[in-house]
Design a protein around this motif. Structure first.
Motif, mmCIF file in Angstrom:
data_model
loop_
_atom_site.group_PDB
_atom_site.id
_atom_site.type_symbol
_atom_site.label_atom_id
_atom_site.label_comp_id
_atom_site.label_asym_id
_atom_site.label_seq_id
_atom_site.Cartn_x
_atom_site.Cartn_y
_atom_site.Cartn_z
ATOM 1 N N SER A 1 4.181 5.082 -5.283
ATOM 2 C CA SER A 1 3.948 6.098 -4.254
ATOM 3 C C SER A 1 4.524 7.430 -4.699
ATOM 4 C CB SER A 1 4.580 5.674 -2.926
ATOM 5 O OG SER A 1 4.433 6.690 -1.944
ATOM 6 N N LYS A 2 3.874 8.515 -4.255
ATOM 7 C CA LYS A 2 4.396 9.850 -4.516
ATOM 8 C C LYS A 2 5.511 10.214 -3.536
ATOM 9 C CE LYS A 2 0.032 11.531 -6.436
ATOM 10 N NZ LYS A 2 -1.079 12.507 -6.315
ATOM 11 N N ARG A 3 5.679 9.407 -2.507
ATOM 12 C CA ARG A 3 6.750 9.611 -1.528
ATOM 13 C C ARG A 3 7.880 8.635 -1.826
ATOM 14 N NH1 ARG A 3 2.060 9.638 1.942
ATOM 15 N NH2 ARG A 3 1.642 11.749 2.708
ATOM 16 N N ARG A 4 9.082 9.076 -1.606
ATOM 17 C CA ARG A 4 10.241 8.212 -1.850
ATOM 18 C C ARG A 4 10.932 7.882 -0.537
ATOM 19 N NH1 ARG A 4 13.000 10.602 -7.428
ATOM 20 N NH2 ARG A 4 11.049 10.722 -8.632
ATOM 21 N N GLY A 5 11.613 6.762 -0.537
ATOM 22 C CA GLY A 5 12.398 6.389 0.628
ATOM 23 C C GLY A 5 11.683 5.495 1.620
ATOM 24 N N PHE A 6 10.529 4.921 1.242
ATOM 25 C CA PHE A 6 9.769 4.087 2.178
ATOM 26 C C PHE A 6 9.796 2.602 1.782
ATOM 27 C CE2 PHE A 6 8.109 8.214 3.229
ATOM 28 C CZ PHE A 6 7.829 8.126 4.586
ATOM 29 N N LEU A 7 10.728 2.210 0.928
ATOM 30 C CA LEU A 7 10.780 0.821 0.471
ATOM 31 C C LEU A 7 10.930 -0.148 1.641
ATOM 32 C CD1 LEU A 7 11.111 -1.492 -1.551
ATOM 33 C CD2 LEU A 7 13.521 -0.849 -1.787
ATOM 34 N N HIS A 8 11.921 0.072 2.483
ATOM 35 C CA HIS A 8 12.176 -0.858 3.582
ATOM 36 C C HIS A 8 11.068 -0.794 4.637
ATOM 37 C CE1 HIS A 8 16.222 -1.872 2.155
ATOM 38 N NE2 HIS A 8 16.334 -0.596 1.811
ATOM 39 N N TYR A 9 10.457 0.358 4.772
ATOM 40 C CA TYR A 9 9.322 0.488 5.687
ATOM 41 C C TYR A 9 8.171 -0.394 5.226
ATOM 42 C CZ TYR A 9 5.616 2.901 8.319
ATOM 43 O OH TYR A 9 4.556 3.208 9.146
ATOM 44 N N VAL A 10 7.863 -0.354 3.924
ATOM 45 C CA VAL A 10 6.778 -1.172 3.365
ATOM 46 C C VAL A 10 7.135 -2.657 3.436
ATOM 47 C CG1 VAL A 10 5.497 -1.692 1.257
ATOM 48 C CG2 VAL A 10 5.943 0.680 1.891
ATOM 49 N N GLN A 11 8.379 -2.992 3.145
ATOM 50 C CA GLN A 11 8.787 -4.398 3.225
ATOM 51 C C GLN A 11 8.628 -4.942 4.642
ATOM 52 O OE1 GLN A 11 12.801 -4.354 1.660
ATOM 53 N NE2 GLN A 11 12.107 -4.708 -0.438
ATOM 54 N N GLY A 12 8.962 -4.136 5.643
ATOM 55 C CA GLY A 12 8.760 -4.567 7.025
ATOM 56 C C GLY A 12 7.294 -4.777 7.342
ATOM 57 N N GLN A 13 6.420 -3.907 6.838
ATOM 58 C CA GLN A 13 4.982 -4.075 7.042
ATOM 59 C C GLN A 13 4.487 -5.362 6.409
ATOM 60 O OE1 GLN A 13 3.457 -0.439 5.327
ATOM 61 N NE2 GLN A 13 3.247 0.531 7.327
ATOM 62 N N ILE A 14 4.914 -5.628 5.182
ATOM 63 C CA ILE A 14 4.443 -6.816 4.466
ATOM 64 C C ILE A 14 4.857 -8.082 5.204
ATOM 65 C CG2 ILE A 14 4.754 -8.156 2.344
ATOM 66 C CD1 ILE A 14 4.947 -5.486 0.840
ATOM 67 N N ARG A 15 6.098 -8.177 5.609
ATOM 68 C CA ARG A 15 6.569 -9.375 6.309
ATOM 69 C C ARG A 15 5.800 -9.599 7.607
ATOM 70 N NH1 ARG A 15 11.730 -7.002 5.092
ATOM 71 N NH2 ARG A 15 12.765 -8.039 3.343
ATOM 72 N N ASN A 16 5.624 -8.528 8.373
ATOM 73 C CA ASN A 16 4.984 -8.663 9.674
ATOM 74 C C ASN A 16 3.506 -9.026 9.546
ATOM 75 O OD1 ASN A 16 3.480 -6.792 12.087
ATOM 76 N ND2 ASN A 16 5.073 -8.216 12.727
ATOM 77 N N ILE A 17 2.781 -8.392 8.622
ATOM 78 C CA ILE A 17 1.354 -8.684 8.454
ATOM 79 C C ILE A 17 1.156 -10.091 7.923
ATOM 80 C CG2 ILE A 17 -0.673 -8.067 7.085
ATOM 81 C CD1 ILE A 17 0.121 -5.149 7.427
ATOM 82 N N ALA A 18 2.019 -10.553 6.992
ATOM 83 C CA ALA A 18 1.916 -11.921 6.503
ATOM 84 C C ALA A 18 2.085 -12.923 7.637
ATOM 85 C CB ALA A 18 2.963 -12.165 5.417
ATOM 86 N N GLU A 19 2.983 -12.610 8.562
ATOM 87 C CA GLU A 19 3.218 -13.517 9.679
ATOM 88 C C GLU A 19 2.107 -13.436 10.722
ATOM 89 O OE1 GLU A 19 6.637 -14.347 13.108
ATOM 90 O OE2 GLU A 19 6.988 -12.899 11.498
#
Length: 690
Positions: A135-153
């Motif tokens: 990503s060209k934006r920084r600081g969104f690691l935990h935001y993306v991890q939360g999305q991945i966990r929730n969508i998988a569930e």
């Protein structure tokens, strides 16, 4: 950054912490908007401002906030029905992740200037896969991890454990490598079925290269040296001269965010790729003439080349016409023919919907502003009838009895206009009202400065109290300062009319305990009950014109708290009732300037001076308007002290503008006490009677 993400963050804060916390977060972040239009662009740093503002207000860790906000993203998308798109993005969780880049390209029709991240999966196994996030934006690691966990569930009923492997920064990109651990049940099953089907097709179906290039009119074949060997019939009509040129010199690899080299592209086979003609230093109008392709790459072992099977990306019909393409250039089986034709109509419908949404948002803001304005008006009227603290209790559903309170130490002042009845006999009713209006308006301004509360006026009688409804240990001092100022103000009122050459008032003061509460259903009033009220009234009745008569109780209270602050003149005892007498004193003068009360002692004026620009004042000084604090600041500066506003600003700077603590009462009173001995002030007006 588009308003969709900002609106998601704002919605989470409101739902999780409430509207009051959201108001504080906006104040800390310097944000003024209440709503964020989905397709409107905002500052890139606004999302981080809101996250850090929420951290400062709530105390929750930033990483935890980012993770929780990401977890709520899928639920938030239901607001715009984008969740329906996510449901059909992939049959399995790995397919869903591989299709995210394609989803972002689809969203470009709604968000044309979108700067999405790139996702790529590798090393898939029965226990998980490795995910590359760029990503060209920084600081969104935990935001993306939360999305991945929730969508998988939510979509695949799969629990994912994320292991961070590495973080790299190159080409102005943040490259994060994560290992996703989950039960990948379909891994072996899909591979075996695909291999069996592939072998069966190879044995039965053979096609020539001519048919192959006709079926895929926008295919590009390039070798290990990155030179284009052949292209489809559709590209041949508009870009015939590119055969033999290097593909990485003719096209830009827009997605994924990798270098356009054989080694890296070969690793990314079976992934989604987006190519755009090389168009550096071109304007937006010129860029519309050039092609953008999206598609997938395959390695052709027989040709020792990679085939890029793509289709043109067309946002509207004019772009197709400018690029030189026509509908018949697309293969008949290609649904892009229908999509391009339908996109114009859909774009018009979407533009209309967005316009309606923006209009609704504007109407909502206007209605909210009108509501706030009406709320301020009703609050101002209510707080003129009742103390703010009591009014808020009644508004929250408390009974009038529950609002009653005993105050052990208050000081009450009564004033009366000398020979008021005689004056009224020579005035018309309208002139009497105008006369009292002038006097009481001036008196009301004085109590605003001295932090006392106006209880009521009955005819020419004016009653104020200090120590209730807001308790203070300086109630007697505040009342004497107020009474003295009343005398000074009355002495200035000369020649108001031919019938009223001058005004003389009497003042009486007594200290003690009272019970205060709200009485009545129709026209409720805040009243004081007890012996103290009766004695204070007796003090006024036995006073003389332009003098303040105080009881022994008030005299002793002043002498105990600050000896020598006032100069008193002892008078004769007066009878209260049934031969019960009390020693009295006249107030002669005061040493030093009057004490300035802290903002929290100013119950009588907490909302009177509020204007339409004071919406956020309560975040700094709860219940006190900025205009009032500014006025207090001027008064304090005359005494050589910093204003409460300056003290608050200094404190905010020290704490990074994260504190909402009102000005310290102790600090104000300490400075005031040190300045009380500067000089002697004679409080007897020049025209007083002895």
């Amino acid at each position: 950054m588009y308003g969709l993400i900002i609106d998601h963050i704002a919605t989470y804060i409101k739902e999780k912490y409430g509207e009051s916390t959201w108001a504080e977060v906006k104040f800390v972040s310097g944000v003024t908007e209440d709503t964020f239009q989905m397709d409107k662009k905002f500052s890139e740093g606004l999302s981080h401002k809101l996250i850090w503002g929420c951290h400062d207000v709530t105390g929750d860790p930033v990483d935890e906030l980012m993770n929780n906000i990401g977890t709520s993203f899928y639920k938030f998308l239901t607001k715009y029905e984008f969740n329906k798109v996510l449901r059909v993005l992939g049959r399995t969780f790995p397919q869903f992740l591989n299709g995210l880049d394609n989803l972002h390209e689809y969203l470009r029709f709604t968000f044309p200037k979108l700067k999405p991240p790139s996702f790529y999966c590798e090393h898939e196994s029965r226990t998980g896969l490795t995910l590359h996030y760029r990503s060209k934006r920084r600081g969104f690691l935990h935001y993306v991890q939360g999305q991945i966990r929730n969508i998988a569930e939510e979509l695949f009923q799969t629990e994912v454990v994320i292991e961070l492997l590495d973080i790299e920064h190159d080409m102005n990109l943040e490259h994060i490598i994560m290992r996703l651990h989950f039960n990948n049940l379909d891994f072996n099953r899909q591979g075996t079925a695909y291999r069996n089907l592939n072998d069966s097709i190879l044995e039965k179906v053979k096609i020539t290269s001519d048919i192959f290039f006709d079926i895929f009119p926008f295919i590009i074949v390039f070798n290990r040296g990155m030179r284009i060997r052949n292209i489809g019939i559709g590209l041949l009509r508009v870009m015939a001269g590119i055969v033999g040129k290097k593909i990485n010199k003719t096209f830009l690899l827009m997605r994924p965010f990798i270098r356009f080299r054989w080694e890296e592209v070969h690793v990314y086979l079976d992934g989604y790729l987006c190519l755009t003609e090389e168009r550096h230093r071109m304007g937006d109008v010129e860029r519309e003439k050039f092609l953008s392709l999206k598609g997938q790459m395959f390695y052709m072992e027989e040709w020792e080349s990679i085939c890029y099977v793509g289709i043109p990306v067309m946002s509207h019909l004019p772009q197709m016409y400018k690029s030189g393409l026509f509908i018949n250039d697309f293969a008949l089986h290609d649904s892009s023919r229908d999509l391009v034709l339908a996109s114009t109509q859909q774009a018009a419908e979407l533009k209309l919907l967005l316009h309606q949404e923006a209009q609704k948002s504007r109407n909502m803001r206007e209605n909210m502003n009108r509501l706030k304005k009406e709320r301020r008006r009703t609050d101002k009227l209510l707080y003129q009838m009742l103390p703010k603290s009591v009014a808020n209790l009644l508004r929250n559903g408390e009974s009038a009895v529950a609002c009653c309170e005993r105050f052990d130490s208050v000081t009450i002042l009564f004033t009366d206009i000398v020979e008021f009845t005689k004056m009224c006999s020579s005035l018309t009713p309208l002139e009497v009202i105008e006369f009292l209006q002038v006097i009481y308006t001036n008196f009301d301004k004085i109590i605003d400065v001295h932090g006392v509360y106006k209880v009521e006026t009955i005819g020419d009688a004016y009653m104020v109290v200090s120590g209730a409804p807001t308790k203070t240990e300086h109630d007697a001092e505040f009342i004497l300062d107020c009474a003295s100022q009343f005398l000074v103000e009355a002495g200035k009122m000369v020649n108001m009319s031919a019938k009223i050459p001058k005004i003389d008032i009497r003042a009486g003061v007594h200290s003690g305990s009272v019970v205060a509460g709200v009485v009545g259903l129709s026209m409720p009033r805040y009243c004081l009950f007890g012996e103290t009220v009766f004695v204070a009234n007796k003090m006024e009745q036995n006073s003389v014109p332009m003098k303040v008569l105080v009881s022994e109780t008030t005299h002793n209270k002043i002498e105990e708290s600050d000896p020598g602050l006032y100069q008193f003149e002892m008078r004769e005892e007066i009878e209260i009732r049934d031969e019960q007498t009390i020693q009295t004193f006249f107030v002669v003068s005061r040493h030093g300037p009057p004490r300035v009360p802290s903002p929290r002692n100013c119950e009588s004026r907490q909302d009177d001076s509020r204007n339409e620009e004071d919406d956020d004042d309560d975040l700094i000084f709860p219940g006190v308007s900025r205009r009032l604090i500014t006025q207090l600041g001027h008064d304090l500066q005359k005494a050589g002290r910093k204003s409460p506003t300056s003290e608050a600003e200094d404190e905010l700077k020290k704490k990074g503008q994260l504190s909402f603590t009102p000005v310290s009462d102790t600090g104000i009173e300490r400075h005031s006490r040190n300045s009380n001995r500067t000089h002697s002030q004679d409080i007897t007006p020049r025209n007083s009677l002895t």
